[in-house]
Design a protein around this motif. Structure first.
Motif: not given
Length: 135
Positions: A61-64, A11-15, A88-93, A81-84
């Motif tokens: 709320h989903n980024e540090w 669920d988490l992605s780190c760059t 959901k946001e991409a599906a809504r868009l 970034i919390n990708r979960k």
């Protein structure tokens, strides 16, 4: 994984940003992410550094954002970034844009109400024409 066990999802992605280079790693939760970030730093740069939550600040709320100080003193910036929530946001868009996939307020064509309203408008228009022709 064995049959019947819970499937683990990253669920988490780190760059990681260091001297103009970008490195990514993924983790299931913050505990797993701490381990993955340390391995990613060692694998790419042969540096020793650990993800410390004291240097982490929550941007949304989903980024540090934060930084790692390596044993040699180098500083590596990171973004987690919390990708979960992003899925959901991409599906809504996608639902708002239209096309064949997705659902949304703006995607009303194809809905039975859309065609019902078109028929109603057409009958009202025809009734007005008949009324004007008869007068």
């Amino acid at each position: 994984m064995r049959k019947g066990t819970k499937k683990w999802v990253n669920d988490l992605s780190c760059t990681l940003h260091y001297k103009g280079e970008i490195r990514k790693c993924f983790g299931q939760n913050m505990r797993h992410m701490r381990m993955q970030v340390g391995e990613a730093v060692r694998r790419k740069r042969k540096l020793w550094g650990n993800l410390n939550s004291d240097n982490m600040s929550q941007v949304s709320h989903n980024e540090w954002h934060g930084h790692i100080i390596c044993a040699t003193g180098e500083r590596i910036e990171y973004t987690i970034i919390n990708r979960k929530d992003l899925v959901k946001e991409a599906a809504r868009l996608l639902g708002q844009v239209g096309g064949q996939a997705g659902y949304g307020k703006k995607k009303v064509r194809g809905d039975s109400n859309y065609y019902r309203l078109l028929r109603a408008k057409r009958t009202i228009k025809d009734a007005k024409k008949k009324y004007e022709n008869n007068s």
